[in-house]
Design an enzyme around this catalytic site. Structure first.
Site, PDB file in Angstrom:
ATOM      1  N   HIS A   1       0.828  -1.228   0.000  1.00 48.65           N
ATOM      2  CA  HIS A   1       0.000   0.000   0.000  1.00 48.65           C
ATOM      3  C   HIS A   1       0.855   1.268   0.000  1.00 48.65           C
ATOM      4  O   HIS A   1       0.319   2.367  -0.143  1.00 48.65           O
ATOM      5  CB  HIS A   1      -0.930   0.027   1.220  1.00 48.65           C
ATOM      6  CG  HIS A   1      -1.944  -1.067   1.241  1.00 48.65           C
ATOM      7  ND1 HIS A   1      -2.816  -1.285   0.198  1.00 48.65           N
ATOM      8  CD2 HIS A   1      -2.216  -2.022   2.169  1.00 48.65           C
ATOM      9  CE1 HIS A   1      -3.594  -2.329   0.494  1.00 48.65           C
ATOM     10  NE2 HIS A   1      -3.245  -2.798   1.672  1.00 48.65           N
TER      11      HIS A   1
ATOM     12  N   HIS B 297      -6.198  -7.314  -0.448  1.00 51.79           N
ATOM     13  CA  HIS B 297      -6.371  -5.892  -0.762  1.00 51.79           C
ATOM     14  C   HIS B 297      -5.594  -5.491  -2.022  1.00 51.79           C
ATOM     15  O   HIS B 297      -4.566  -6.078  -2.330  1.00 51.79           O
ATOM     16  CB  HIS B 297      -5.872  -5.052   0.417  1.00 51.79           C
ATOM     17  CG  HIS B 297      -6.517  -5.404   1.730  1.00 51.79           C
ATOM     18  ND1 HIS B 297      -5.951  -6.290   2.620  1.00 51.79           N
ATOM     19  CD2 HIS B 297      -7.688  -5.014   2.261  1.00 51.79           C
ATOM     20  CE1 HIS B 297      -6.758  -6.419   3.670  1.00 51.79           C
ATOM     21  NE2 HIS B 297      -7.821  -5.656   3.476  1.00 51.79           N
TER      22      HIS B 297
HETATM   23 ZN   LIG Z   1      -4.065  -7.274   2.702  1.00 50.17          ZN
END
Ligand SMILES: [Zn+2]
Length: 340
Positions: free
Chosen positions: A117, A161
């Site tokens: 991320h 994610h």
């Molecule tokens: Zn994750």
């Protein structure tokens, strides 16, 4: 098999309960031992902090270096040892990439904090948080391979994610194919089929959002089809795997839930593709996974990719479903880049 684990990862320890905690690595190693993988733990040590500038702005690196104990944002903490632990995680990723460049077919980094991320200057693509990540280990590993002449490189990110940091960092980079399969409804909300990369890199960013009802078979169907298609088109020389295990059933982090059989098949599919298309090797970089996914999903994946026996699952996706429509849309977009 060697597992690269920096001992300083424990210096990045949450102030109160948090899923991204040092015990994760113990759970992963316990799971590997239970499945007979007998990991040989290797601490490759620290590289110079200059490796971080491959993907991050200096101001962000210094910001992390200067932080003490506290929260960077709503869900990402830092401690006095965070910079050292995160640099050690990036060092492990570079070591895994170097091992692949030197001829190892499978190199595994079990380091934390995770990275996918983290964008160039922190939270990526307008996201409000870093999602437990500090430095983008997988992007650093991919660029290290390119710098060593092993290219094009493919990143496969199968964490629950979307790897918004990886996408942001590599958006204009045509030498790195980034394939990201993730929960359609979870944080950070980015990663849709029409995100295809910018400029000369258009067509090298591939996003597969997955709906909650899709299940093992649909997930594997899309991965098999799209990976086969992309192997033919791009011929990647090596893979970096952003290996998150938070899509495993019972992790409780999102809406999709996969079984051990799906993870074994994912590993085995990569092994098959690697052998069929002359891929040099796979650098597996740990991302998420906080409990049962690390204990069961991680060893199943490693058994599949290293050719150890296991039970897989066949791919199947029902036509007419919303997941099938996403799949067709993505195939149509990708087919329009004939010469990439
Ligand atoms: Zn994750």
């Amino acid at each position: 098999m060697d597992a690269l684990v920096p001992s300083v990862h424990k210096m990045h320890c949450p102030p109160s309960y948090h899923p991204e905690r040092p015990e994760r690595i113990e759970i992963a190693i316990k799971g590997m031992k239970e499945e007979g993988l007998e990991p040989n733990i290797v601490d490759p040590g620290m590289r110079d902090a200059e490796i971080l500038t491959i993907v991050h702005e200096r101001a962000y690196i210094e910001y992390i270096r200067g932080r003490g104990k506290g929260y960077i944002d709503a869900d990402t903490y830092s401690t006095e040892g965070t910079f050292e632990a995160a640099l050690a995680a990036a060092s492990c990723a570079v070591e895994a990439a170097d091992r692949v460049a030197r001829g190892e077919f499978l190199s595994i980094s079990l380091a934390r904090p995770p990275g996918h991320h983290a964008g160039r200057s922190g939270a990526a693509m307008g996201c409000r948080t870093l999602g437990f990540c500090i430095f983008n280990n997988a992007a650093i590993a991919a660029i290290e391979l390119v710098r060593r002449g092993v290219m094009p490189v493919a990143i496969l990110d199968f964490d629950l994610h979307h790897g918004n940091g990886t996408q942001e960092i590599l958006w204009y980079n045509p030498e790195v194919l980034h394939i990201d399969i993730h929960d359609a409804f979870e944080y950070p909300g980015t990663g849709w089929p029409n995100d295809l990369g910018g400029g000369a890199a258009r067509g090298t960013k591939v996003n597969i959002p997955v709906y909650p009802e899709t299940g093992d078979k649909g997930y594997i169907f899309m991965l098999e089809d799209i990976l086969n298609f992309l192997m033919e088109k791009f011929r990647p020389k090596a893979f970096v795997i952003s290996a998150g295990f938070d899509a495993y059933a019972g992790e409780g982090m999102g809406y999709i839930s996969l079984s051990s059989r799906a993870y074994w098949r994912m590993g085995n599919l990569l092994k098959e593709l690697g052998e069929n298309w002359g891929v040099k090797g796979f650098a597996v970089i740990l991302e998420g996974g906080y409990s049962i996914g690390l204990r069961k999903g991680l060893p199943s994946f490693l058994k599949g990719i290293s050719g150890m026996g296991g039970e897989g699952v066949g791919g199947e996706l029902e036509e007419g479903t919303r997941q099938y429509k996403i799949f067709l849309q993505l195939k149509e977009f990708l087919s329009s880049f004939n010469d990439k």
